[in-house]
Motif scaffolding. Structure first.
Motif, PDB file in Angstrom:
ATOM      1  N   GLY A  37      40.601  66.816  48.510  1.00 47.33           N
ATOM      2  CA  GLY A  37      41.639  66.755  47.489  1.00 47.33           C
ATOM      3  C   GLY A  37      42.983  66.339  48.058  1.00 47.33           C
ATOM      4  O   GLY A  37      43.192  66.326  49.268  1.00 47.33           O
ATOM      5  N   ILE A  38      43.900  66.025  47.180  1.00 50.60           N
ATOM      6  CA  ILE A  38      45.228  65.571  47.583  1.00 50.60           C
ATOM      7  C   ILE A  38      45.985  66.653  48.354  1.00 50.60           C
ATOM      8  O   ILE A  38      46.795  66.350  49.223  1.00 50.60           O
ATOM      9  N   CYS A  39      45.718  67.916  48.075  1.00 46.52           N
ATOM     10  CA  CYS A  39      46.426  69.017  48.744  1.00 46.52           C
ATOM     11  C   CYS A  39      45.608  69.679  49.849  1.00 46.52           C
ATOM     12  O   CYS A  39      45.934  70.781  50.289  1.00 46.52           O
ATOM     13  N   ASP A  40      44.569  69.015  50.316  1.00 46.67           N
ATOM     14  CA  ASP A  40      43.727  69.561  51.384  1.00 46.67           C
ATOM     15  C   ASP A  40      44.175  69.103  52.768  1.00 46.67           C
ATOM     16  O   ASP A  40      43.356  68.875  53.660  1.00 46.67           O
ATOM     17  N   CYS A  41      45.475  68.994  52.946  1.00 41.03           N
ATOM     18  CA  CYS A  41      46.018  68.479  54.209  1.00 41.03           C
ATOM     19  C   CYS A  41      45.617  69.328  55.409  1.00 41.03           C
ATOM     20  O   CYS A  41      45.469  68.825  56.515  1.00 41.03           O
ATOM     21  N   PHE A  42      45.430  70.634  55.199  1.00 38.88           N
ATOM     22  CA  PHE A  42      45.149  71.523  56.322  1.00 38.88           C
ATOM     23  C   PHE A  42      43.705  71.445  56.791  1.00 38.88           C
ATOM     24  O   PHE A  42      43.346  72.133  57.750  1.00 38.88           O
ATOM     25  N   ASP A  44      42.548  68.951  58.306  1.00 41.24           N
ATOM     26  CA  ASP A  44      42.710  68.299  59.602  1.00 41.24           C
ATOM     27  C   ASP A  44      44.135  68.578  60.057  1.00 41.24           C
ATOM     28  O   ASP A  44      45.061  67.807  59.785  1.00 41.24           O
ATOM     29  N   LEU A  45      44.324  69.690  60.744  1.00 39.17           N
ATOM     30  CA  LEU A  45      45.658  70.161  61.101  1.00 39.17           C
ATOM     31  C   LEU A  45      46.455  69.189  61.972  1.00 39.17           C
ATOM     32  O   LEU A  45      47.644  68.985  61.721  1.00 39.17           O
ATOM     33  N   PRO A  46      45.855  68.551  62.992  1.00 33.48           N
ATOM     34  CA  PRO A  46      46.641  67.574  63.771  1.00 33.48           C
ATOM     35  C   PRO A  46      47.187  66.425  62.913  1.00 33.48           C
ATOM     36  O   PRO A  46      48.339  66.026  63.068  1.00 33.48           O
ATOM     37  N   GLN A  47      46.363  65.922  62.004  1.00 36.07           N
ATOM     38  CA  GLN A  47      46.836  64.858  61.115  1.00 36.07           C
ATOM     39  C   GLN A  47      47.946  65.370  60.216  1.00 36.07           C
ATOM     40  O   GLN A  47      48.935  64.672  59.984  1.00 36.07           O
ATOM     41  N   CYS A  48      47.791  66.581  59.722  1.00 33.64           N
ATOM     42  CA  CYS A  48      48.789  67.176  58.834  1.00 33.64           C
ATOM     43  C   CYS A  48      50.140  67.297  59.543  1.00 33.64           C
ATOM     44  O   CYS A  48      51.184  66.950  58.985  1.00 33.64           O
ATOM     45  N   PRO A 114      53.292  62.239  51.796  1.00 32.87           N
ATOM     46  CA  PRO A 114      52.595  62.700  53.002  1.00 32.87           C
ATOM     47  C   PRO A 114      51.154  63.153  52.716  1.00 32.87           C
ATOM     48  O   PRO A 114      50.243  62.845  53.486  1.00 32.87           O
ATOM     49  N   CYS A 115      50.959  63.846  51.599  1.00 35.55           N
ATOM     50  CA  CYS A 115      49.609  64.293  51.233  1.00 35.55           C
ATOM     51  C   CYS A 115      48.697  63.099  50.954  1.00 35.55           C
ATOM     52  O   CYS A 115      47.510  63.110  51.288  1.00 35.55           O
ATOM     53  N   THR A 116      49.247  62.058  50.341  1.00 34.96           N
ATOM     54  CA  THR A 116      48.479  60.858  50.054  1.00 34.96           C
ATOM     55  C   THR A 116      48.019  60.189  51.341  1.00 34.96           C
ATOM     56  O   THR A 116      46.861  59.800  51.474  1.00 34.96           O
ATOM     57  N   GLU A 123      39.742  60.345  54.360  1.00 32.23           N
ATOM     58  CA  GLU A 123      38.683  59.578  53.704  1.00 32.23           C
ATOM     59  C   GLU A 123      38.115  58.524  54.645  1.00 32.23           C
ATOM     60  O   GLU A 123      36.901  58.364  54.744  1.00 32.23           O
ATOM     61  N   ILE A 124      38.992  57.805  55.327  1.00 31.76           N
ATOM     62  CA  ILE A 124      38.534  56.779  56.271  1.00 31.76           C
ATOM     63  C   ILE A 124      37.702  57.425  57.370  1.00 31.76           C
ATOM     64  O   ILE A 124      36.634  56.932  57.740  1.00 31.76           O
ATOM     65  N   LYS A 125      38.188  58.542  57.886  1.00 32.82           N
ATOM     66  CA  LYS A 125      37.487  59.261  58.951  1.00 32.82           C
ATOM     67  C   LYS A 125      36.114  59.739  58.465  1.00 32.82           C
ATOM     68  O   LYS A 125      35.111  59.599  59.168  1.00 32.82           O
ATOM     69  N   THR A 126      36.049  60.279  57.266  1.00 32.67           N
ATOM     70  CA  THR A 126      34.794  60.785  56.706  1.00 32.67           C
ATOM     71  C   THR A 126      33.820  59.656  56.418  1.00 32.67           C
ATOM     72  O   THR A 126      32.626  59.759  56.723  1.00 32.67           O
ATOM     73  N   ARG A 127      34.308  58.563  55.865  1.00 33.24           N
ATOM     74  CA  ARG A 127      33.413  57.469  55.467  1.00 33.24           C
ATOM     75  C   ARG A 127      32.927  56.652  56.651  1.00 33.24           C
ATOM     76  O   ARG A 127      31.902  55.982  56.549  1.00 33.24           O
ATOM     77  N   LYS A 128      33.638  56.694  57.766  1.00 31.21           N
ATOM     78  CA  LYS A 128      33.177  55.966  58.948  1.00 31.21           C
ATOM     79  C   LYS A 128      31.939  56.630  59.546  1.00 31.21           C
ATOM     80  O   LYS A 128      31.110  55.966  60.139  1.00 31.21           O
ATOM     81  N   ASN A 129      31.825  57.936  59.416  1.00 35.80           N
ATOM     82  CA  ASN A 129      30.701  58.684  59.973  1.00 35.80           C
ATOM     83  C   ASN A 129      30.032  59.512  58.883  1.00 35.80           C
ATOM     84  O   ASN A 129      30.126  60.731  58.891  1.00 35.80           O
TER      85      ASN A 129
END
Length: 139
Positions: A37-42, A44-48, A114-116, A123-129
């Motif tokens: 979701g749009i608010c699921d930033c946490f 991946d904490l390093p990315q967040c 930032p959330c976007t 999404e890119i990370k998930t869809r690559k693997n």
């Protein structure tokens, strides 16, 4: 012995029989929705953290991961609705067949930039693997 006609009948009957073997039943975790979701930033904490503390750097890295020009997000500073954030969100949505509308993309890009960017990167990370499940049972 056998005539030519009977030889062709035997060959034809052997060739016309279909032998079916069990095939694997493959399912994937890929859907037509965003993986997070749009608010699921946490998730991946390093990315967040990088997105929060240095959004321009994070946006450039994510754009590069999406296969676009590294410096495109720097153009977002010149528009009311960030054109590059919106365009990349639409691009990722179309690339992976995710349902949505341009209106939602504009709203998320404007109010939750930032959330976007975090959602696009996840999404890119998930869809690559993608996760693939194979079941060898006969159906």
């Amino acid at each position: 012995m056998f005539g030519l006609d009977s030889y062709f009948n035997v060959c034809f009957s052997v060739m016309s029989k279909t032998i079916s073997q069990p095939r694997p039943f493959i399912t994937t975790s890929i859907s037509n929705q965003w993986a997070s979701g749009i608010c699921d930033c946490f998730q991946d904490l390093p990315q967040c953290c990088l997105a929060f503390w240095c959004l321009p750097c994070f946006a450039c890295m994510t754009t590069h991961e999406a296969g676009e020009c590294l410096c495109l997000p720097l153009l977002d500073a010149f528009g009311l609705i960030p054109p590059i954030t919106t365009a990349l969100r639409v691009s990722v949505r179309q690339r992976y067949g995710i349902e949505g509308t341009l209106c939602k993309d504009c709203v998320y890009s404007f109010f939750c930039r930032p959330c976007t960017w975090c959602q696009i990167a996840r999404e890119i990370k998930t869809r690559k693997n993608p996760i693939t499940f194979v079941n060898m049972a006969v159906r």
